[in-house]
Enzyme design. Structure first.
Site, PDB file in Angstrom:
ATOM      1  N   HIS A 137       0.851  -1.196   0.000  1.00 22.47           N
ATOM      2  CA  HIS A 137       0.000   0.000   0.000  1.00 22.47           C
ATOM      3  C   HIS A 137       0.882   1.239   0.000  1.00 22.47           C
ATOM      4  CE1 HIS A 137       0.017   1.609   4.231  1.00 22.47           C
ATOM      5  NE2 HIS A 137       0.217   0.356   4.587  1.00 22.47           N
ATOM      6  N   ASP A 149       5.604   2.898   7.217  1.00 25.37           N
ATOM      7  CA  ASP A 149       4.251   2.414   6.942  1.00 25.37           C
ATOM      8  C   ASP A 149       3.553   3.335   5.933  1.00 25.37           C
ATOM      9  OD1 ASP A 149       1.800   1.190   7.027  1.00 25.37           O
ATOM     10  OD2 ASP A 149       1.236   1.971   8.993  1.00 25.37           O
ATOM     11  N   GLU A 183      -5.441   1.955   1.851  1.00 23.77           N
ATOM     12  CA  GLU A 183      -5.308   0.781   2.732  1.00 23.77           C
ATOM     13  C   GLU A 183      -5.600   1.168   4.173  1.00 23.77           C
ATOM     14  OE1 GLU A 183      -3.017  -1.971   5.486  1.00 23.77           O
ATOM     15  OE2 GLU A 183      -2.954   0.215   5.226  1.00 23.77           O
TER      16      GLU A 183
END
Length: 451
Positions: A137, A149, A183
């Site tokens: 993602h 992330d 996501e």
């Protein structure tokens, strides 16, 4: 990685194809089959398996992360869905992939009142009926630039794709890379992609590899416990460089692999940890700090380029490339060896009595192997209802799958490994299936044993 995945309704309407299931016999006759020959790889001058994956340069992966950081800094500090930083990230990747010879597609969807984007890049060539996908993602949360992330996974997938181009790689399978939007809002982009992929195209996807948070600053080395061949491919790589791994549990169902797994596509992937705390045993095994989160900046403004462990990012990037090169070779589907198969459909009564399907094995010497492979293909509208056992010729039962009220996906397409070394190989082996709850229906499409 997203916080959580929204649940699937407990009961869904049976697929139209299952209307025929009631006409099928409740038990299949025993099938005696000659061992099948291994599937040949796609036609090419040399098997792709002979080609080792290149080393993925850490400096290149980190350069992509620096670019993600710059994009976030220029666009309000984040790369979140619906924000300009996300679209700028998509445009940046697309330009690099187009220049490298990929065929790129930008897929649009709408969620939370804003337009989202998936970026899909196909490498020319390979068997179009056998597609290996690798994805990550691309969006961050709104509170930070999202460099671990999930800039880490996005950058590693990008650099692996570029390595495919640099090498002029010609795998037996068709390679497809993808970067998912939204996501962090509940796997929205990958769900949209899968739900809009025609069933005939879904059936062509032989595996999906997911990379979400692979450079955590206090890292662990976690491998998804899903498809056995994908899992083994990653584990073998890390064993080869002397790095122990553990089964990934923190993000199970919380990243984009779940969208593929829920429609029966084999999945696997890597992860280095998020908000959970590293134990003393894990710190002894991997280094780092016990009692501290794997990523103290998870979903925070401090998830910047300073929030990356270079060693973990380097190892996982190389493992990603190893898996792409290995699994696209065309001869890696489980299992290898002599296979005995029964493809006769068997209806599984709703909340009813057990049914069986059988294969007769003959002409072998000695006992069955300690790693007997049992491949099961069940079409069902609630897989959690189904209990599956393998019955040896003497009646000994080996439990393959328990029922679970939380296992909400459709269908069961799995390969299980059974230690059957105490059983003579020859004889009639049976697969026993039982639906133990009401309201959903299905049938066994096929099962096989591979020695």
């Amino acid at each position: 990685m997203t916080h959580s995945v929204s649940g699937i309704p407990r009961r869904t309407a049976a697929a139209a194809a299952l209307a025929l299931a009631g006409l099928l016999a409740t038990a299949a006759p025993a099938a005696t089959a000659a061992p099948s020959a291994p599937t040949a790889p796609g036609a090419q001058t040399a098997p792709a398996a002979a080609v080792a994956a290149p080393d993925i340069p850490l400096a290149n992966v980190k350069a992509h992360l620096t670019q993600f950081q710059s994009i976030a800094s220029a666009n309000g500090g984040n790369r979140a869905h619906g924000r300009p930083g996300y679209k700028a990230s998509v445009d940046h990747l697309k330009a690099k992939l187009d220049a490298a010879g990929f065929t790129t597609t930008v897929q649009q969807f709408t969620t939370s009142g804003a337009t989202g984007y998936n970026l899909v890049a196909d490498w020319p060539g390979g068997d179009p009926n056998k597609v290996l996908m690798a994805g990550a993602h691309l969006d961050s949360v709104s509170s930070g630039p999202g460099i671990n992330d999930n800039g880490s996974g996005s950058a590693a997938v990008l650099e692996t794709a570029l390595a495919v181009s640099r090498a002029g790689f010609k795998p037996a399978k068709h390679l497809r890379f993808a970067w998912w939007g939204a996501e962090e809002l509940g796997l929205v982009g990958s769900k949209y992609y899968v739900n809009n992929l025609p069933s005939t195209e879904r059936a062509k996807v032989s595996g999906y590899l997911n990379f979400d948070m692979i450079g955590s600053p206090n890292p662990g080395y976690f491998v998804y416990d899903d498809d056995p061949v994908i899992e083994k491919t990653f584990k073998d790589y890390f064993a080869g460089i002397g790095v122990p791994t553990e089964i990934e549990t923190e993000g199970d169902g919380r990243s984009d692999h779940a969208s593929f797994k829920n429609v029966g596509i084999p999945v696997g992937g890597l992860f280095t940890g998020a908000s959970r705390t590293k134990t003393s045993a894990q710190a002894q095994k991997w280094g780092g700090t016990a009692g501290q989160s794997f990523d103290r900046c998870y979903h925070s403004s401090c998830d910047t380029t300073a929030n990356i462990n270079d060693t973990a990012l380097d190892r996982n990037s190389d493992a990603l490339a190893h898996a792409v090169w290995t699994l696209s070779a065309g001869a890696t589907e489980p299992p290898t060896g002599d296979t005995y198969e029964n493809t006769t459909d068997v209806s599984i009564p709703d909340n009813g009595t057990p049914v069986t399907s059988s294969v007769t094995v003959s002409g072998r010497t000695g006992n069955a192997p300690a790693a007997l492979r049992v491949t099961v293909d069940v079409v069902h509208t609630w897989r959690g209802d189904v209990v599956i056992d393998l019955l040896a010729p003497d009646g000994t039962a080996y439990r393959l799958k328990n029922s679970s009220a939380n296992d909400s996906a459709d269908n069961i397409r799995e390969t299980y490994t059974v230690d059957a070394s105490s059983e003579p190989a020859n004889g009639t082996w049976r697969l026993r299936l039982q639906d133990v709850a009401r309201s959903d229906t299905g049938y066994l499409n096929a099962f096989s044993l591979t020695f």
